[in-house]
Design a protein around this motif. Structure first.
Motif, PDB file in Angstrom:
ATOM      1  N   MET A   1       0.746  -1.037   0.054  1.00  0.00           N
ATOM      2  CA  MET A   1      -0.043   0.302   0.092  1.00  0.00           C
ATOM      3  C   MET A   1       0.999   1.203  -0.001  1.00  0.00           C
ATOM      4  O   MET A   1       0.716   2.136  -0.904  1.00  0.00           O
ATOM      5  CB  MET A   1      -0.928  -0.017   1.143  1.00  0.00           C
TER       6      MET A   1
ATOM      7  N   ILE B   1       6.885   1.170  -1.160  1.00  0.00           N
ATOM      8  CA  ILE B   1       8.064   1.200  -0.158  1.00  0.00           C
ATOM      9  C   ILE B   1       7.430   0.423   1.136  1.00  0.00           C
ATOM     10  O   ILE B   1       6.413   0.605   1.542  1.00  0.00           O
ATOM     11  CB  ILE B   1       8.617   2.565   0.043  1.00  0.00           C
TER      12      ILE B   1
ATOM     13  N   ASP C   1      -0.149   8.249  16.214  1.00  0.00           N
ATOM     14  CA  ASP C   1      -1.042   9.736  15.914  1.00  0.00           C
ATOM     15  C   ASP C   1      -2.311   9.615  15.134  1.00  0.00           C
ATOM     16  O   ASP C   1      -3.191  10.451  15.684  1.00  0.00           O
ATOM     17  CB  ASP C   1      -0.154  10.751  15.333  1.00  0.00           C
TER      18      ASP C   1
ATOM     19  N   HIS D   1      -7.369  16.392   7.043  1.00  0.00           N
ATOM     20  CA  HIS D   1      -6.049  16.932   7.327  1.00  0.00           C
ATOM     21  C   HIS D   1      -5.368  17.438   6.219  1.00  0.00           C
ATOM     22  O   HIS D   1      -4.367  18.126   6.254  1.00  0.00           O
ATOM     23  CB  HIS D   1      -5.234  15.362   7.724  1.00  0.00           C
TER      24      HIS D   1
HETATM   25  C1  LIG Z   1       8.709  -1.978   9.725  1.00  0.00           C
HETATM   26  C2  LIG Z   1       7.688  -1.679   9.047  1.00  0.00           C
HETATM   27  C3  LIG Z   1       6.736  -2.310   8.190  1.00  0.00           C
HETATM   28  C4  LIG Z   1       5.946  -1.994   7.124  1.00  0.00           C
HETATM   29  N1  LIG Z   1       5.165  -2.712   6.524  1.00  0.00           N
HETATM   30  C5  LIG Z   1       4.443  -2.256   5.321  1.00  0.00           C
HETATM   31  C6  LIG Z   1       3.781  -3.315   4.669  1.00  0.00           C
HETATM   32  O1  LIG Z   1       3.904  -4.483   4.482  1.00  0.00           O
HETATM   33  N2  LIG Z   1       3.117  -2.683   3.482  1.00  0.00           N
HETATM   34  C7  LIG Z   1       2.767  -1.446   3.356  1.00  0.00           C
HETATM   35  O2  LIG Z   1       2.026  -1.098   2.563  1.00  0.00           O
HETATM   36  N3  LIG Z   1       3.450  -0.472   4.308  1.00  0.00           N
HETATM   37  C8  LIG Z   1       4.242  -1.002   5.143  1.00  0.00           C
HETATM   38  N4  LIG Z   1       4.985   0.081   6.111  1.00  0.00           N
HETATM   39  C9  LIG Z   1       4.651   1.425   6.137  1.00  0.00           C
HETATM   40  C10 LIG Z   1       3.913   2.071   7.179  1.00  0.00           C
HETATM   41  O3  LIG Z   1       2.415   1.484   6.825  1.00  0.00           O
HETATM   42  C11 LIG Z   1       3.980   3.680   7.064  1.00  0.00           C
HETATM   43  O4  LIG Z   1       5.482   3.711   7.387  1.00  0.00           O
HETATM   44  C12 LIG Z   1       3.223   4.352   7.774  1.00  0.00           C
HETATM   45  O5  LIG Z   1       1.716   4.393   7.516  1.00  0.00           O
HETATM   46  C13 LIG Z   1       3.558   5.819   8.084  1.00  0.00           C
HETATM   47  O6  LIG Z   1       3.946   6.377   6.812  1.00  0.00           O
HETATM   48  P1  LIG Z   1       5.352   7.177   6.656  1.00  0.00           P
HETATM   49  O7  LIG Z   1       6.349   6.233   6.903  1.00  0.00           O
HETATM   50  O8  LIG Z   1       5.475   7.573   5.358  1.00  0.00           O
HETATM   51  O9  LIG Z   1       5.292   8.359   7.710  1.00  0.00           O
HETATM   52  P2  LIG Z   1       4.474   9.845   7.474  1.00  0.00           P
HETATM   53  O10 LIG Z   1       3.194   9.592   7.170  1.00  0.00           O
HETATM   54  O11 LIG Z   1       5.228  10.599   6.769  1.00  0.00           O
HETATM   55  O12 LIG Z   1       4.397  10.327   8.931  1.00  0.00           O
HETATM   56  C14 LIG Z   1       5.740  10.896   9.719  1.00  0.00           C
HETATM   57  C15 LIG Z   1       4.896  11.524  10.967  1.00  0.00           C
HETATM   58  O13 LIG Z   1       4.153  12.309  10.703  1.00  0.00           O
HETATM   59  C16 LIG Z   1       2.904  12.070  11.517  1.00  0.00           C
HETATM   60  N5  LIG Z   1       1.767  12.225  10.770  1.00  0.00           N
HETATM   61  C17 LIG Z   1       1.552  12.221   9.531  1.00  0.00           C
HETATM   62  N6  LIG Z   1       0.185  12.603   8.925  1.00  0.00           N
HETATM   63  C18 LIG Z   1      -0.392  13.213  10.188  1.00  0.00           C
HETATM   64  C19 LIG Z   1      -1.651  13.240  10.546  1.00  0.00           C
HETATM   65  N7  LIG Z   1      -2.630  13.491   9.666  1.00  0.00           N
HETATM   66  N8  LIG Z   1      -1.744  13.829  12.016  1.00  0.00           N
HETATM   67  C20 LIG Z   1      -0.975  13.582  12.874  1.00  0.00           C
HETATM   68  N9  LIG Z   1       0.424  13.050  12.361  1.00  0.00           N
HETATM   69  C21 LIG Z   1       0.536  12.794  11.486  1.00  0.00           C
HETATM   70  C22 LIG Z   1       3.137  10.429  11.720  1.00  0.00           C
HETATM   71  O14 LIG Z   1       2.350  10.016  12.731  1.00  0.00           O
HETATM   72  C23 LIG Z   1       4.522  10.182  11.978  1.00  0.00           C
HETATM   73  O15 LIG Z   1       4.731  10.646  13.332  1.00  0.00           O
HETATM   74  C24 LIG Z   1       5.592  -0.527   7.232  1.00  0.00           C
HETATM   75  C25 LIG Z   1       6.501   0.463   7.954  1.00  0.00           C
HETATM   76  C26 LIG Z   1       7.423  -0.070   8.864  1.00  0.00           C
HETATM   77  C27 LIG Z   1       8.279   0.959   9.520  1.00  0.00           C
END
Ligand SMILES: Cc1cc2nc3c(=O)[nH]c(=O)nc-3n(C[C@H](O)[C@H](O)[C@H](O)COP(=O)(O)OP(=O)(O)OC[C@H]3O[C@@H](n4cnc5c(N)ncnc54)[C@H](O)[C@@H]3O)c2cc1C
Length: 388
Positions: A127, A157, A369, A386
């Protein structure tokens, strides 16, 4: 209000616990260090032979036909002894297989579920994209329809288990509507020409991978759910994601219990100043806090899961259980290391791995969050946009 397990559920937990203690305990904390696609495959086959995989999948597709809560109790029991095995069990119950079990048509179920139940297949959910994390509906991967086929382009990713997945549930945009309106999902097999798993990304508890889809052509029969077939396809995907998320929580309950069990044993056996460290009040209070946090998280998680079988799993319940349990396990595994003193930080005791491995759960599956924001939305009745 009945908050206790039924006799059948207790018997199921006893069976899973006895199996785990007798067959998995000896090498329980070594398996993650030996992990590889081949090791995962071998161990999956072994667990399948013992009847531990696909427990909640329908019997007609080789599953165990259990209710989801019952199957998740097995995930918890196995994780309490061997987290690596618990992760495999959950991957076939509440993990990505839930997407196929919940959303697929009979043909797709017949094509994928039997292999999952016999430990021969692993499904990853793809996703997240580089610019669409929390804002998952900003995803730009596209599925374009021509002559009974879809051509998919895009990149993903952080995909868990992508090095061994036999197929991917790929979220993509089927129509050019903005936001979540055009989003659906399609199952892409690993061997599809144009699909490439990128270099591993090491995080503190394991590996994830980027996934590249370069004009991948897939038969339209592979569509799991699309906006053309279901006008609320994104919503249904996210509802299924809630079921998927529950599996991870039961894994964490088992791991937290393991950390607590180890801490209780150690506190009784480790002597300082001529007596067990359990006789010091600071250690007692820490143990009590660990047990209370775990018990509270367990109640919320069981409550959230209890409605999963009739398709009414509540977003509010899942978010509350998720924030509480994912934060609880960080605290409990950290406390467990503390009670073990310097030894708790060594690889030999395994606790530092439990801490590292569970750390991502306040981020993956929706950050704590965004779950808090969803809880507040339900409380206030306000929709928080948001983007504004
Ligand atoms: C070990 C691991 C395994 C994973 N496995 C999968 C998988 O199998 N498949 C898949 O599709 N994805 C996977 N993910 C991805 C995961 O779902 C995302 O990392 C997660 O949704 C957060 O997205 P981001 O890393 O881009 O952070 P961002 O969305 O950039 O967030 C950065 C910060 O901003 C905050 N933030 C962002 N928007 C808001 C808001 N509206 N209100 C308050 N705070 C906010 C977040 O809480 C966070 O602290 C994995 C991630 C990890 C670390």
């Amino acid at each position: 209000m009945d908050l206790t397990l039924s006799d059948e559920q207790r018997e199921l937990v006893r069976w899973a616990s006895e199996f785990a203690e007798s067959k998995l305990a000896a090498e329980a904390m070594l398996r993650q260090d030996r992990d590889s696609p081949a090791e995962w495959q071998n161990h999956s086959s072994f667990l399948a032979q013992q009847g531990l995989l696909g427990l909640s999948l329908p019997e007609q597709y080789g599953g165990g036909g259990l209710k989801r809560l019952d199957a998740l109790l097995v995930v918890e029991a196995v994780s309490r002894v061997c987290p690596y095995s618990g992760a495999i069990v959950r991957w076939t119950v509440g993990g990505p297989s839930a997407f196929i079990a919940e959303l697929a048509n009979p043909e797709l179920k017949a094509a994928y579920l039997p292999d999952i139940a016999r430990g021969a297949a692993a499904i990853s959910v793809a996703m997240t994209e580089p610019d669409a994390g929390t804002a998952s509906s900003d995803l730009t991967s596209r599925a374009v329809h021509t002559n009974g086929q879809y051509t998919i382009t895009g990149s993903k990713i952080f995909i868990t288990l992508a090095d061994r997945a036999t197929a991917f549930v790929v979220y993509c945009r089927f129509v050019e509507a903005g936001g979540d309106a055009g989003v659906g999902a399609i199952i892409v097999n690993r061997d599809a020409p144009g699909l490439r798993v990128g270099e591993r990304i090491e995080w503190m508890g394991g590996n994830v991978y980027p996934l590249y889809l370069d004009d991948v052509v897939v038969d339209e029969a592979q569509v799991l759910i699309s906006p053309q077939g279901s006008k609320d396809s994104y919503k249904r995907l996210m509802q299924t994601y809630n079921v998927e998320r529950l599996g991870g929580l039961f894994e964490l309950l088992g791991i937290a219990q393991l950390a607590l069990d180890k801490s209780v044993t150690y506190a009784r056996e480790r002597h300082q100043f001529g007596k067990p460290i359990a006789s010091f009040q600071a250690v007692q209070l820490r143990l009590a806090d660990m047990a209370m946090r775990l018990a509270a998280a367990r109640l919320l998680t069981y409550k959230a899961a209890s409605s999963a079988d009739n398709g009414t799993v509540s977003r509010l319940d899942v978010s509350m259980a998720r924030v509480t349990t994912t934060e609880m396990v960080q605290q409990v595994t950290s406390d467990a290391m503390h009670i073990h003193g310097g030894y708790g930080l060594t690889k030999e005791f395994g606790l530092e791995w439990l801490y590292r491995f569970t750390r991502h759960h306040t981020i993956a599956g929706g950050t704590s969050d965004i779950h808090r924001s969803m809880i507040a939305s339900d409380l206030t009745g306000l929709h928080f946009d948001h983007r504004e």
